[in-house]
Design a protein around this motif. Structure first.
Motif, short mmCIF file in Angstrom:
data_model
loop_
_atom_site.label_atom_id
_atom_site.label_comp_id
_atom_site.label_asym_id
_atom_site.label_seq_id
_atom_site.Cartn_x
_atom_site.Cartn_y
_atom_site.Cartn_z
N LEU A 88 48.84 -15.10 -9.79
CA LEU A 88 48.70 -16.12 -10.83
C LEU A 88 50.02 -16.26 -11.56
O LEU A 88 50.53 -15.29 -12.14
N ARG A 89 50.58 -17.46 -11.55
CA ARG A 89 51.89 -17.69 -12.12
C ARG A 89 51.89 -18.96 -12.96
O ARG A 89 51.10 -19.88 -12.73
N ALA A 90 52.82 -19.02 -13.94
CA ALA A 90 53.01 -20.21 -14.77
C ALA A 90 54.49 -20.60 -14.73
O ALA A 90 55.37 -19.73 -14.76
N ALA A 91 54.75 -21.91 -14.68
CA ALA A 91 56.13 -22.40 -14.69
C ALA A 91 56.14 -23.81 -15.25
O ALA A 91 55.17 -24.56 -15.08
N PRO A 92 57.22 -24.22 -15.92
CA PRO A 92 57.31 -25.60 -16.42
C PRO A 92 57.23 -26.58 -15.25
O PRO A 92 57.84 -26.36 -14.19
N PRO A 93 56.49 -27.67 -15.39
CA PRO A 93 56.38 -28.64 -14.29
C PRO A 93 57.69 -29.41 -14.10
O PRO A 93 58.40 -29.69 -15.06
N GLN A 94 57.96 -29.76 -12.87
CA GLN A 94 59.13 -30.58 -12.55
C GLN A 94 58.83 -32.06 -12.69
O GLN A 94 59.74 -32.89 -12.81
N ASN A 95 57.54 -32.42 -12.64
CA ASN A 95 57.09 -33.80 -12.77
C ASN A 95 55.63 -33.77 -13.21
O ASN A 95 55.06 -32.68 -13.43
N PHE A 96 55.02 -34.94 -13.31
CA PHE A 96 53.63 -35.02 -13.75
C PHE A 96 52.70 -35.39 -12.60
O PHE A 96 51.65 -36.01 -12.80
N LEU B 68 55.02 -26.20 -22.13
CA LEU B 68 54.07 -26.74 -21.15
C LEU B 68 54.31 -26.06 -19.81
O LEU B 68 55.46 -25.95 -19.36
N PHE B 69 53.21 -25.62 -19.16
CA PHE B 69 53.34 -24.86 -17.91
C PHE B 69 52.21 -25.23 -16.95
O PHE B 69 51.05 -25.32 -17.35
N GLU B 70 52.58 -25.42 -15.68
CA GLU B 70 51.60 -25.52 -14.61
C GLU B 70 51.15 -24.11 -14.23
O GLU B 70 51.95 -23.16 -14.28
N VAL B 71 49.91 -23.98 -13.83
CA VAL B 71 49.38 -22.70 -13.39
C VAL B 71 49.11 -22.78 -11.89
O VAL B 71 48.45 -23.72 -11.42
N ARG B 72 49.62 -21.81 -11.16
CA ARG B 72 49.40 -21.76 -9.71
C ARG B 72 48.88 -20.38 -9.31
O ARG B 72 49.28 -19.36 -9.87
N LEU B 73 47.98 -20.40 -8.35
CA LEU B 73 47.41 -19.17 -7.80
C LEU B 73 47.82 -19.10 -6.34
O LEU B 73 47.40 -19.94 -5.52
N HIS B 74 48.70 -18.12 -6.02
CA HIS B 74 49.27 -18.02 -4.67
C HIS B 74 49.85 -19.36 -4.22
O HIS B 74 49.66 -19.80 -3.08
N GLY B 75 50.52 -20.05 -5.17
CA GLY B 75 51.20 -21.30 -4.87
C GLY B 75 50.36 -22.55 -5.01
O GLY B 75 50.89 -23.66 -4.96
N ARG B 76 49.03 -22.41 -5.19
CA ARG B 76 48.14 -23.58 -5.28
C ARG B 76 47.93 -23.95 -6.75
O ARG B 76 47.66 -23.08 -7.58
N TRP B 77 48.02 -25.25 -7.07
CA TRP B 77 47.83 -25.72 -8.45
C TRP B 77 46.39 -25.46 -8.88
O TRP B 77 45.44 -25.91 -8.24
N GLY C 117 39.58 -17.86 -16.33
CA GLY C 117 39.62 -18.53 -17.62
C GLY C 117 40.30 -17.71 -18.70
O GLY C 117 41.19 -18.20 -19.41
N ALA C 118 39.92 -16.45 -18.80
CA ALA C 118 40.55 -15.58 -19.80
C ALA C 118 42.01 -15.32 -19.48
O ALA C 118 42.85 -15.19 -20.38
N ALA C 119 42.35 -15.29 -18.18
CA ALA C 119 43.73 -15.01 -17.79
C ALA C 119 44.68 -16.11 -18.22
O ALA C 119 45.89 -15.86 -18.38
N LEU C 120 44.17 -17.33 -18.43
CA LEU C 120 45.05 -18.42 -18.86
C LEU C 120 45.68 -18.12 -20.22
O LEU C 120 46.83 -18.47 -20.48
#
Length: 308
Positions: free
Chosen positions: A166-174, A215-224, A258-261
């Motif tokens: 589970l990873r978070a990163a700023p989005p490059q686009n919308f 603002l961060f997108e959340v991905r799980l093993h690379g999936r949004w 949910g809690a992990a967010l």
């Protein structure tokens, strides 16, 4: 006793949930609370405010003077600072915001507060008085639920473990926008009341969060799988951040994410451990409230609606 900003700050600080007063040093906390209350105790009592508000929310039969905040006598030893408000600036949904008193409020005061508020603002025909209470949801007799404040220091929240991948990163686009809106539709399908609790953020708001580095997108093993965001706040006088977005995609729900967010957001934001991450969650938005508490945030009380 003169009804001053200091008087109001003392009373509101005394009204806070006991745990809220442990999250930051008292001097810092009281200073931030005083700054937060300044608008209510000074600007909103001014002629300029009254004229501007009356022009934007003209209720027949009212004058500009009716729109200013005012100290309303309740009993020989109590006055409350309050003012008229409208849900979403809809003139058909008036209420009265009770900011605080000349001393901390007790449960026994509340029936007298509602009587005084009803008389003072009868020209608006308000539906309820809204005020903060530190008690658990459902503990204020006759009150309707509203939003709860749930918070903890970033340092506390960052200590929780995260699921693998589970990873978070700023989005490059919308480009995530369709999936993001689909998550809200899924919540509305599951609970028809959900849109009254939360709505997807506008693109302008998301851009503002991104510009602030919050603002961060959340991905799980690379999936949004979701979107998280925050904005600076001093709710309850606590310095730090407010949760602006905490959304999980429908196909990622039911996996304990949910809690992990909350943990992910706490780790992602560039703020010190001593800042507080605070959220406002409607008392009836049970999944979101449970997730916040599982993540380590504490229920610090909330707004209640006292019918008028």
């Amino acid at each position: 006793m003169p009804l001053t900003l200091e008087t109001l700050t003392d009373a509101v600080y005394g009204d806070l949930h006991p745990h809220a007063r442990t999250l930051q040093p008292a001097e810092q906390h009281r200073a931030a609370l005083s700054e937060h209350l300044t608008w209510h105790a000074t600007d909103a009592l001014s002629d300029d405010f009254a004229r501007g508000y009356a022009a934007s929310a003209a209720v027949p039969g009212t004058t500009p003077d009716d729109y200013r905040n005012r100290w309303v006598p309740v009993s020989p030893d109590l006055q409350v600072l309050c003012g008229p408000r409208f849900e979403g600036m809809d003139l058909a949904r008036p209420f009265v915001e009770v900011v605080g008193g000349s001393r901390p409020l007790e449960l026994a005061d509340l029936p007298h507060v509602t009587d005084a508020v009803r008389r003072a603002f009868r020209m608006f025909q308000p539906r309820y008085a809204r005020l903060y209470r530190p008690e658990p949801d459902g503990a204020v007799p006759g009150a309707h639920p509203d939003r709860r404040f749930v918070g903890a220091t970033l340092g506390t929240l960052r200590a929780a473990p995260l699921p693998d991948g589970l990873r978070a990163a700023p989005p490059q686009n919308f480009d995530f926008r369709p999936a993001y809106e689909a998550a809200y539709r899924a919540s509305a399908d599951a609970d028809p009341h959900h849109p009254t609790y939360a709505q997807p953020e506008t693109l302008d708001a998301l851009q503002d969060y991104l510009n602030d580095g919050l603002l961060f997108e959340v991905r799980l093993h690379g999936r949004w799988v979701g979107l998280i965001a925050a904005l600076p706040t001093t709710h309850l006088g606590l310095s730090g951040l407010e949760v602006a977005e905490l959304t999980l995609a429908q196909d990622a729900r039911g996996q304990g994410l949910g809690a992990a967010l909350t943990t992910l957001l706490a780790r992602a934001v560039p703020h010190p451990d001593t800042d507080v991450l605070l959220g406002t969650v409607h008392a009836r938005n049970t999944p979101a409230l449970k997730a916040a508490l599982r993540a380590g945030r504490t229920d610090l009380g909330g707004w209640v609606q006292l019918p008028l």
